[in-house]
Design an enzyme around this catalytic site. Structure first.
Site, mmCIF file in Angstrom:
data_model
loop_
_atom_site.group_PDB
_atom_site.id
_atom_site.type_symbol
_atom_site.label_atom_id
_atom_site.label_comp_id
_atom_site.label_asym_id
_atom_site.label_seq_id
_atom_site.Cartn_x
_atom_site.Cartn_y
_atom_site.Cartn_z
ATOM 1 N N SER A 1 19.265 146.679 44.241
ATOM 2 C CA SER A 1 17.967 145.702 44.623
ATOM 3 C C SER A 1 17.784 144.616 43.594
ATOM 4 O O SER A 1 18.193 144.652 42.324
ATOM 5 C CB SER A 1 16.544 146.795 44.202
ATOM 6 O OG SER A 1 15.433 146.081 44.503
ATOM 7 N N TYR B 1 12.262 153.000 39.319
ATOM 8 C CA TYR B 1 13.099 152.396 40.505
ATOM 9 C C TYR B 1 13.961 151.206 39.927
ATOM 10 O O TYR B 1 15.022 151.304 40.172
ATOM 11 C CB TYR B 1 11.949 151.718 41.323
ATOM 12 C CG TYR B 1 12.548 151.224 42.648
ATOM 13 C CD1 TYR B 1 13.244 152.021 43.522
ATOM 14 C CD2 TYR B 1 12.895 149.882 42.719
ATOM 15 C CE1 TYR B 1 13.805 151.638 44.699
ATOM 16 C CE2 TYR B 1 13.268 149.479 43.709
ATOM 17 C CZ TYR B 1 14.118 149.999 45.030
ATOM 18 O OH TYR B 1 14.505 149.609 45.957
#
Ligand SMILES: NC(=O)c1ccc[n+]([C@@H]2O[C@H](COP(=O)([O-])OP(=O)(O)OC[C@H]3O[C@@H](n4cnc5c(N)ncnc54)[C@H](OP(=O)(O)O)[C@@H]3O)[C@@H](O)[C@H]2O)c1
Length: 268
Positions: free
Chosen positions: A142, A156
């Site tokens: 990401s 995350y």
């Protein structure tokens, strides 16, 4: 290939970027092995791919948050006489409630699904790929892995940073073997991701349309990058600017930037 079509194993293929990657690979003539927890969407996708592209798409239902799931998945593939020539580690989710308000079991699941499973699946499948002289490993990380960690979805970003670094190490170790390894670092992408973590309304009002990309485009850029053996790819101009900024800014300024982001999303 001796009549054997190459097959790509995709985790998290029941929705979003994983399903888009399945369509991208099928369009290029690869067979697919699709896995996720929900059987219905996997079956619908497998039928679509067979009909539209004439490829074979097999399904293995698995919950990658379960310890031992990667080993069981690879065994299930072998038992069916299938072979994974490529691996796309894509399954993932986030929690945005902050570190202390998140159930510890959810923390463990995030780590298992997005960190442990990619490591274990790579370790299990890479030897065969190297032996056969051909392999593709695409790790869906990401943009969050390239920025300072944000508050709210505390683990995350670090998990995705891990995946980027691990991909770079594997890229180095597989040079000259015929195996390509790439970390794909999407920014905001239209999928079920923000519905699952309950932030759809906040992210839609906080971030304009130009910051968002379609899963199909992200998938195409990701697969082109692994074919080209690029260790990392960030899709879209805006995301590349953000990634560059994230690397250049001094910590205090960068944390101010991501702190503002977390506040806009009501996470701080
Ligand atoms: N959307 C974005 O803005 C964005 C941006 C950057 C990176 N990403 C990354 O892209 C990847 C794909 O996400 P997405 O955006 O396509 O989200 P999505 O539409 O919610 O899809 C997530 C996929 O992961 C699977 N999954 C979740 N938990 C699982 C588990 N315990 N075991 C097995 N499979 C599981 C889901 O399948 P089941 O529910 O059927 O198990 C689903 O197929 C993730 O790694 C995410 O972190 C997304």
């Amino acid at each position: 290939m001796g009549g054997h079509r190459r097959a790509i194993l995709i985790t998290g293929a029941s929705a979003g970027i994983g399903a888009a990657l399945a369509r991208e690979c099928a369009g290029r003539g690869y067979d697919l092995i699709l896995t996720a927890r929900r059987e219905g969407p996997l079956q619908a996708l497998a039928q679509e791919l067979a009909r539209q592209h004439g490829v074979t798409a097999d399904i293995v239902v698995a919950d990658l948050a379960e310890p031992g799931a990667p080993v069981a998945l690879v065994e299930a593939i072998a038992v069916r006489g299938l072979r994974a020539d490529g691996l796309i580690n894509n399954a993932g989710f986030s929690r945005t409630t902050g570190f202390l308000a998140t159930d510890p079991a959810d923390h463990a699941s995030m780590i298992r699904v997005m960190l442990t499973a990619p490591v274990e699946l790579s370790r299990l499948l890479l030897p065969g790929m190297i032996e056969r002289g051909w392999g593709r490993v695409l790790n869906v990380a990401s943009l969050a892995g390239q920025m300072p960690a944000t508050g709210g979805d505390t683990l995350y970003g670090p998990i995705k940073s891990f995946l980027i670094k691990a991909s770079q190490g594997l890229w180095l170790e597989t040079q000259g073997t015929g195996v390509h390894v790439t970390a794909l670092c999407p920014g905001y992408t239209y999928t079920e991701f923000h519905d699952v973590n309950g932030s759809r309304e906040q992210v839609s009002s906080a971030y304009p349309k130009w910051m968002w990309m379609d899963a199909d485009r992200v998938a195409r850029i990701g697969w082109e990058a692994v074919e080209a053996n690029r260790p990392r790819v960030t899709p879209g101009v805006a995301n590349n600017v953000l990634a560059a900024l994230g690397g250049l800014l001094p910590d205090a300024l960068a944390l101010k930037m991501v702190g503002g982001h977390a506040k806009r999303l009501d996470r701080l």
